[in-house]
Design a protein around this motif. Sequence first.
Motif, PDB file in Angstrom:
ATOM      1  N   UNK A 145       0.916  -1.220  -0.139  1.00 41.33           N
ATOM      2  CA  UNK A 145      -0.087   0.099   0.099  1.00 41.33           C
ATOM      3  C   UNK A 145       0.938   1.189   0.066  1.00 41.33           C
ATOM      4  N   UNK A 146       0.386   2.320  -0.436  1.00 42.35           N
ATOM      5  CA  UNK A 146       0.996   3.592  -0.330  1.00 42.35           C
ATOM      6  C   UNK A 146       0.233   4.788   0.585  1.00 42.35           C
ATOM      7  N   UNK A 147       0.262   4.488   1.796  1.00 44.76           N
ATOM      8  CA  UNK A 147      -0.421   5.523   2.859  1.00 44.76           C
ATOM      9  C   UNK A 147      -0.206   6.905   2.767  1.00 44.76           C
ATOM     10  N   UNK A 148      -1.071   7.932   2.806  1.00 46.98           N
ATOM     11  CA  UNK A 148      -0.744   9.253   2.862  1.00 46.98           C
ATOM     12  C   UNK A 148      -1.958   9.951   3.519  1.00 46.98           C
ATOM     13  N   UNK A 149      -1.285  11.399   3.722  1.00 45.96           N
ATOM     14  CA  UNK A 149      -2.164  12.365   4.307  1.00 45.96           C
ATOM     15  C   UNK A 149      -2.232  13.551   3.632  1.00 45.96           C
ATOM     16  N   UNK A 150      -3.390  14.228   3.522  1.00 43.24           N
ATOM     17  CA  UNK A 150      -3.570  15.512   2.847  1.00 43.24           C
ATOM     18  C   UNK A 150      -4.487  16.434   3.676  1.00 43.24           C
ATOM     19  N   UNK A 151      -4.339  17.995   3.226  1.00 41.61           N
ATOM     20  CA  UNK A 151      -5.219  18.798   3.727  1.00 41.61           C
ATOM     21  C   UNK A 151      -5.281  19.828   2.566  1.00 41.61           C
ATOM     22  N   UNK A 152      -6.519  20.312   2.527  1.00 38.94           N
ATOM     23  CA  UNK A 152      -6.784  21.353   1.711  1.00 38.94           C
ATOM     24  C   UNK A 152      -7.682  22.423   2.409  1.00 38.94           C
ATOM     25  N   UNK A 153      -7.303  23.577   2.293  1.00 40.14           N
ATOM     26  CA  UNK A 153      -7.941  24.698   3.110  1.00 40.14           C
ATOM     27  C   UNK A 153      -8.249  25.968   2.368  1.00 40.14           C
ATOM     28  N   UNK A 154      -8.844  26.830   2.899  1.00 38.43           N
ATOM     29  CA  UNK A 154      -9.334  28.464   2.085  1.00 38.43           C
ATOM     30  C   UNK A 154      -9.469  29.029   3.287  1.00 38.43           C
ATOM     31  N   UNK A 155      -8.766  30.453   3.203  1.00 42.72           N
ATOM     32  CA  UNK A 155      -8.927  31.426   4.102  1.00 42.72           C
ATOM     33  C   UNK A 155      -9.294  32.925   3.652  1.00 42.72           C
ATOM     34  N   UNK A 156      -9.682  33.472   4.651  1.00 43.90           N
ATOM     35  CA  UNK A 156      -9.877  35.027   4.206  1.00 43.90           C
ATOM     36  C   UNK A 156      -9.258  35.953   5.639  1.00 43.90           C
TER      37      UNK A 156
END
Length: 408
Positions: A145-156
Amino acid sequence: MKNFPDTYRLMAGALAMINVFPVAAKNDIKDNEFNPVNTGVTTLSITPDARGSGMGNLGAATDPDVNAQFWNPSKYAFAYSNGGVAISYTPWLRKIVNDIFLGDLTGYWKLGEGDNQALSASFRYFSLGEVTVGGNASGETIQTINPYEFAIDMGYSRKLSEKFSMGVVLRYILSDLSYDDSYSGETNTAASAFSADISGYYVSYPMVGRNECQFSWGFNVSNIGTKVSYDHGATYAYLPTNLRLGTQFMFPLADYNTLAIGLDLNKLLVPTIPRKKDYDMDSIEGQMEYEEAKEKWETMSPITGIFKSFSDAPGGLSEELKEINISFGGEYSYNQQFFARMGYNYENASKGGRSYFTFGAGFALNVVRLDASYMLATAQSSPLDQTLRFTLSFDMDGIQDLLGRRRR
């Protein structure tokens, strides 16, 4: 990261690789004093850019740049350019493995005629490389397997006065360490969460002698959000909610030469998990007290945990103070084109002992800027030693000027 023998080591390897080795410091202190704060999705705490890491991992109050989304997004409202994009790359634990890395893409754009507000966004991806899990009695691999983590965000972010701004960020997080071992029956699921950041930034320009200097301070409470679970909801882990406080003073050395000195303080706003060693486990009352404390910790809401984190350390106030990480560093700039950086990050040995010196350099033109940093751990055995980071940034004002000249 290949040839892991079983599924248990996937979790141990995946999470320990990031919460890196508070165990490296454990041999240097008494066992009853070693008590690091544990969280899930610890990759959210890894510095993504080379500028901040080159100054000892600080950025709450540094001069605004395109990578402020991680440090203090409210700084975007004071950014000098109308927009920018940056991509960062960090080969993680390269002394041990060669296929783990952190990638980060960040950008912002100023809004309105007064340039007093901005939109920002980022995407970070952490790859744990290739991991083999499972196996039968003869040792044959069941799956890779190829485990991963990601986060996507938007700010003001928005200026509330000529000297002060605030910002907010909304984030979606996915930690995919999932596997299904048909031989042993062990399974692990992907975990997801939502979180928010709240930040503020203040800047002023005092006169020192005949020179105009810059003084700033800022704060960022990041990753306020839901818990994550990797085992179908049987247990939950807190996100690495963090309070960052920082200040910086910038002053001119001579024409075109400036020096900035900064200080950041960080504290995880996560409750400390109860330990059996802090209770009389030889008595029924002690066992009941431990089970009650553990249940309260497991069912505590993240918001309650934030407030609880200031007063729940077994060692009282002295241990609470040990949970504060200190970052100190400086940046020399010549004409805002050449940069040299140095810093130091300190973490108490009982909370992990991840202390190191950092060095960095940068070069900027009207359109593009390249930064690099290098980490030198105080413990030679630390897997974080010799960590490199690279950031390539593009200035939108410079690109527009360049395109405008081409049209002419």
